[in-house]
Design an enzyme around this catalytic site. Structure first.
Site, PDB file in Angstrom:
ATOM      1  CG  HIS A  25      30.766 -14.049  55.150  1.00 49.82           C
ATOM      2  ND1 HIS A  25      30.090 -14.877  54.291  1.00 49.82           N
ATOM      3  CD2 HIS A  25      29.876 -13.053  55.454  1.00 49.82           C
ATOM      4  CE1 HIS A  25      28.880 -14.421  54.074  1.00 49.82           C
ATOM      5  NE2 HIS A  25      28.719 -13.305  54.781  1.00 49.82           N
ATOM      6  CD  GLU A  26      29.929 -10.580  58.196  1.00 45.93           C
ATOM      7  OE1 GLU A  26      29.546  -9.577  57.550  1.00 45.93           O
ATOM      8  OE2 GLU A  26      29.214 -11.584  58.362  1.00 45.93           O
ATOM      9  CG  HIS A  29      29.252  -8.636  53.148  1.00 39.58           C
ATOM     10  ND1 HIS A  29      28.655  -8.969  51.955  1.00 39.58           N
ATOM     11  CD2 HIS A  29      28.908  -9.628  54.022  1.00 39.58           C
ATOM     12  CE1 HIS A  29      27.984 -10.096  52.084  1.00 39.58           C
ATOM     13  NE2 HIS A  29      28.129 -10.516  53.324  1.00 39.58           N
TER      14      HIS A  29
END
Length: 440
Positions: A25-26, A29
């Site tokens: 998920h990170e 980004h």
């Protein structure tokens, strides 16, 4: 392996999958932020004290002690404040919080960072950066479900063709929410038990109307509410008649809609078989669309369901089987599944994939809610910036500039506090009054 060791293996496997999901998920980004020229100084899995970290270029990569999330630090998320803004204890609590957050953000900005600040990116790049994280979660869920639907398939228990033959007669009426199979002294006898129906009986009519399928019987019973019922059936080839009164119970609207409504209830289970349906990407997308609609509905009811868990913690009422769980509860379910002796290995793997896919789908969709501090809040701010700048160009008006997300920080603090409280309640509930898998 012993049951305790298998239980531990299930928990470790689940938490490893969730931590990997957080890390991905990170990365969702971090990667686009760097591609667009942004400066990312930190990439961490977890919160709290740092357990391990290494410097990779300009980014510190590491693991923290509390594995309940993760974050990347992108420089320049908040634009500078109005000219002349200064600390003033008389401006109010929220104004001071905004000022302190903006100051903390700009204390990290150096003159060399001027062209790499996040808030200066075009609005569509901001959307891609902030949507990257939850999109990764949804893609993880897609891969999990694609493996399940493609290799294992969807298994449904469906009634046999022809008139319904009873495989089981429920002896008592148990509230649907309790999801138990044992009868207690306080439970009323089921209408089918009162009528004297037995496994193997073949229903031929209901209140004088012919019954040719389970769908016919189900529709007739549900529409009968708590009225009188005359049931025609065959037992060992002999035609017989029984009389009873159906009762009214809260039951799901359909197999695909868990919404409860009051309907007539008889208390019989038809002889059935397992139908297996396999599917590829399109089938998976269709299935996930149904899950998405159910998840969006669950967001609306989430506070009330968490309140139900809080009441269960203090003993006011039993915990509902459909109540939400934290990753602690998910870990317990994974452990129970892997430790279950009568559960085939392939079914254990499928359950773990389903659990990981479900958590990722929920996390991904939840993060798209357009409220700070969720990713959706930043996405909404960027979209609004694009809209108002676009209208300004069409109207030949001056550029309105960047959207100041710092002004929404009071909402962010309230939302964050609510999320923290709900998270703590669910974790405590999963420790004190956990949801267990139903016994076979």
């Amino acid at each position: 392996m012993t049951a305790a060791l298998l239980y531990t293996v299930g928990i470790v496997a689940f938490f490893a999958a969730i931590l990997a999901s957080i890390g991905l998920h990170e990365l969702g980004h971090l990667i686009p932020a760097k591609r667009f020229g942004g400066k990312v100084t930190q990439y961490f899995i977890g919160f709290g004290p740092t357990l391990w970290s290494r410097q990779r270029g300009e980014t510190e990569v590491g693991i923290k002690a509390i594995p309940l999330g993760g974050y990347v630090k992108i420089i320049g998320m908040l634009p500078p404040g109005p000219k002349g803004e200064q600390r003033d204890s008389n401006t109010g609590m929220f104004t001071q919080l905004i000022h302190d957050a903006r100051k903390a953000e700009w204390d990290l900005v150096t003159p060399e960072d001027e062209g790499r600040l996040f808030y200066k990116l075009p609005w569509w790049k901001k959307v891609i950066v902030m949507a990257g994280g939850p999109t990764v979660n949804i893609l993880i869920a897609f891969v999990c479900y694609l493996l399940i639907f493609g290799a294992y398939g969807v298994r449904e228990q469906v009634p046999n063709a022809g008139r319904p033959v009873m495989a089981e007669v429920t002896q008592c009426v148990v509230p649907y929410a309790e999801q138990r199979t044992d009868c207690r002294a306080s439970d009323p006898k089921s209408p089918a038990a009162i009528a004297g129906l037995l496994p193997g009986d073949e229903i031929t009519s209901f209140n004088g109307s012919p019954v040719t399928s389970w769908a016919d019987l189900k529709a007739a019973v549900r529409a009968n509410a708590d009225g009188a019922a005359t049931i025609g059936f065959l037992r060992d080839g002999q035609a017989m008649t029984a009389r009873t009164n159906t009762t009214v119970e809260a039951r799901p609207t359909s197999e695909t809609d868990e919404t409860l409504r009051q309907v007539g209830f008889l208390g019989v289970t038809p002889a059935s078989h397992i139908r297996v349906t396999h599917g590829g990407p399109i089938f998976t997308i269709k299935q996930m669309w149904g899950m998405t609609k159910a998840s969006v509905t669950s967001f609306v009811h989430l506070p009330s369901k968490v309140w139900g868990v809080a009441k269960a913690i203090v003993g006011v009422e039993p915990r509902a089987v459909d109540s939400p769980v934290s990753i602690v509860g998910g870990g317990r379910m994974a452990g129970e599944t892997v430790a279950e002796k009568g559960f085939p290995l392939v079914d254990k793997l499928v359950f773990l994939l389903t659990l990981v896919g479900g958590f990722n789908l929920f996390i991904g969709l939840f993060n798209f809610i357009p409220l700070l501090p969720l990713d959706g809040g930043h996405i909404a701010s960027a979209l609004w910036e694009g809209v108002r700048r676009g209208f300004a160009r069409l109207a030949r008006r001056p550029d309105p500039g960047f959207v100041d997300a710092a002004k929404l920080l009071p909402i962010a603090y309230v939302v964050a506090a609510g999320m923290l409280v709900m998270g703590v309640v669910l974790i405590v509930g999963d420790l004190v009054v956990p949801v267990h898998l139903p016994a076979e």
